[in-house]
Write an enzyme that holds these catalytic residues in place. Structure first.
Site, short mmCIF file in Angstrom:
data_model
loop_
_atom_site.label_atom_id
_atom_site.label_comp_id
_atom_site.label_asym_id
_atom_site.label_seq_id
_atom_site.Cartn_x
_atom_site.Cartn_y
_atom_site.Cartn_z
N CYS A 45 0.83 -1.22 0.00
CA CYS A 45 0.00 0.00 0.00
C CYS A 45 0.86 1.26 0.00
CB CYS A 45 -0.90 -0.02 1.24
SG CYS A 45 -1.79 1.53 1.48
N TYR A 172 -5.29 6.25 -8.86
CA TYR A 172 -6.48 5.48 -8.44
C TYR A 172 -7.73 5.98 -9.16
CZ TYR A 172 -4.14 2.93 -4.69
OH TYR A 172 -3.33 2.07 -3.99
N1 LIG Z 1 -7.45 5.56 4.42
C1 LIG Z 1 -7.52 5.86 3.03
C2 LIG Z 1 -6.33 5.38 2.25
C3 LIG Z 1 -5.72 4.10 2.64
C4 LIG Z 1 -6.11 2.99 1.71
O1 LIG Z 1 -6.94 3.16 0.80
N2 LIG Z 1 -5.51 1.84 1.92
C5 LIG Z 1 -5.84 0.68 1.12
C6 LIG Z 1 -4.61 -0.05 0.67
S1 LIG Z 1 -3.64 0.87 -0.45
C7 LIG Z 1 -6.65 -0.27 1.95
O2 LIG Z 1 -6.29 -0.54 3.09
N3 LIG Z 1 -7.74 -0.78 1.40
C8 LIG Z 1 -8.59 -1.70 2.08
C9 LIG Z 1 -9.83 -1.99 1.27
O3 LIG Z 1 -10.01 -1.37 0.23
O4 LIG Z 1 -10.62 -2.83 1.73
C10 LIG Z 1 -8.85 5.45 2.44
O5 LIG Z 1 -9.70 5.12 3.22
O6 LIG Z 1 -9.06 5.55 1.26
#
Ligand SMILES: N[C@@H](CCC(=O)N[C@@H](CS)C(=O)NCC(=O)O)C(=O)O
Length: 297
Positions: A45, A172
Site C-alpha cells: 500500500c 487510483y
Molecule cells: N485511508 C484511506 C487510504 C488508505 C487505503 O486506501 N488503503 C488501502 C490499501 S492501499 C486499503 O487498506 N484498502 C482496504 C480496502 O479497500 O478494503 C482510504 O480510506 O481511502
C-alpha cells in the site's frame, strides 16, 4: 463490494473520508510515548509505505511498532499471518470494530493502534507521517533528517496537495474510473503532474532543494509502483516512469537509501494489486515484468 460506495454518478472514484482522525499529541488523550503505538501497514500500500519509510528514516523502530499484513486481501479484509503479536487479532477489521462497532467503511492500512487505550487512534494517512516527524521528535535518532522543517511547511503542504490530487490519488482515479470521461480526466492529470515534477527535478536533487522532505516521501511510493502496476493495471499508459530522465534518476537515487529500498517490496506490490483488485483485473493473473533495474547508477 464496499468500493462501490466510492463511485460517483459520473463513474468517478471519490475516496472515502478517513474515519479515525484523532491526533497523537503531547497533552492530549493519546500522548506520544515510546512503546505505546502500533502501526498496521502493508508493503503493497502506497499510503502505508510512507509511514514505513519515515519510521526508518527517523530511527523510530524501537519507539513505534509495526505489524505487516499479508499482501493478499480476502473478503474479510487485511489478514495478519500468524495473528498479531500485539493485540492477538487475525484480521485488521477486528481493530476497527473494537473501536467502532458500527464502522461500515473499508478497513484500511495504515492505521495506528494505541496499545494502552486499546483503540484505533487514526487511519488518517497524511497525518501519520507528520505525527512521526513532529510529535515524536524527542525520540528521533541523532542526525535524523528534519523532513518537515518549520520554514518549509507551507511550501511542502502546497506541493503535497498537488502530488496527492494529480498523482498519489490520480492513479487510483484513473484505475477505478467507470467512464471514459472520468478516466480521461484523471489520466490527463496524472501525466500533467509527472511532467511538472520532471521539470522541477531537472534542476534540484529533491523536491524542495538539497534536503529530503515529506514531499519526497509522498512522491516515492507512487513512483515505485508506477511502471510495475499503474502503467498497466490502472491504465496510466501514456508514458512510463523510465521515460522521464530526471524523475527516473531521482526515484533510483531514493531507492539507494536503505529506508526506501528496504521498505520497497515489488513482489508484494504486484501480487496485491493484480490478485486482490479483481474489480480491475478479474483473472487475478500477475503479469511478468516489466524488467527494470532500480539499482542502475
Ligand atoms: N485511508 C484511506 C487510504 C488508505 C487505503 O486506501 N488503503 C488501502 C490499501 S492501499 C486499503 O487498506 N484498502 C482496504 C480496502 O479497500 O478494503 C482510504 O480510506 O481511502
Amino acid at each position: 463490494m464496499k468500493l462501490e460506495k466510492e463511485i460517483s454518478g459520473g463513474g468517478r472514484f471519490e475516496r472515502q473520508p478517513n474515519r479515525f482522525t484523532t491526533r497523537i499529541e503531547a497533552g492530549g488523550e493519546h500522548p506520544p510515548e515510546p512503546g505505546r503505538y502500533q502501526i498496521y501497514a502493508s508493503y503493497a500500500c502506497p499510503w502505508a509505505h510512507r509511514s514505513l519509510i519515515v519510521r526508518e528514516l527517523l530511527g523510530l523502530r524501537e519507539v513505534v511498532g509495526v505489524t505487516i499484513v499479508d499482501p493478499i486481501r480476502d473478503e474479510k479484509g487485511w489478514r495478519i499471518p500468524g495473528g498479531d503479536p500485539v493485540t492477538g487479532v487475525e484480521y485488521l477489521s477486528e481493530l476497527y470494530l473494537a473501536t467502532d462497532p458500527g464502522y461500515e467503511g473499508r478497513y484500511t492500512v495504515p492505521c495506528v493502534w494505541d496499545v494502552a487505550a486499546r483503540r484505533l487512534v487514526t487511519n488518517d494517512y497524511p497525518q501519520i507521517t507528520l505525527t512521526l516527524e513532529t510529535a515524536f521528535a524527542p525520540w528521533h535518532a541523532e542526525g535524523a533528517p528534519d523532513l518537515y522543517p518549520e520554514e518549509l511547511r507551507e511550501e511542502i503542504d502546497a506541493l503535497n496537495e498537488v502530488i496527492f490530487q494529480g498523482l498519489n490519488n490520480g492513479v487510483y482515479r484513473a484505475g477505478f474510473a467507470r467512464s471514459q470521461e472520468a478516466y480521461d480526466e484523471a489520466v490527463t492529470e496524472v501525466f500533467a503532474t509527472l511532467d511538472l515534477l520532471e521539470e522541477r527535478l531537472s534542476t534540484r536533487r529533491h523536491l524542495h532543494g538539497d534536503a529530503l522532505t515529506e514531499s519526497d516521501v509522498r512522491l516515492y511510493p507512487t513512483l515505485a509502483r508506477f511502471d510495475a502496476v499503474y502503467n498497466s493495471h490502472f491504465k496510466c499508459a501514456v508514458r512510463r516512469l523510465t521515460d522521464y530522465p530526471a524523475l527516473w534518476a531521482y526515484a533510483r537515487r531514493l531507492y539507494a537509501v536503505p529506508a526506501f529500498r528496504d521498505t520497497t517490496d515489488f513482489d508484494q506490490i504486484k501480487r496485491h494489486y493484480f490478485v486482490t483488485q479483481t474489480n480491475v483485473n478479474p483473472s487475478g493473473i500477475v503479469p511478468r515484468g516489466p524488467e527494470i533495474d532500480w539499482t542502475a547508477p
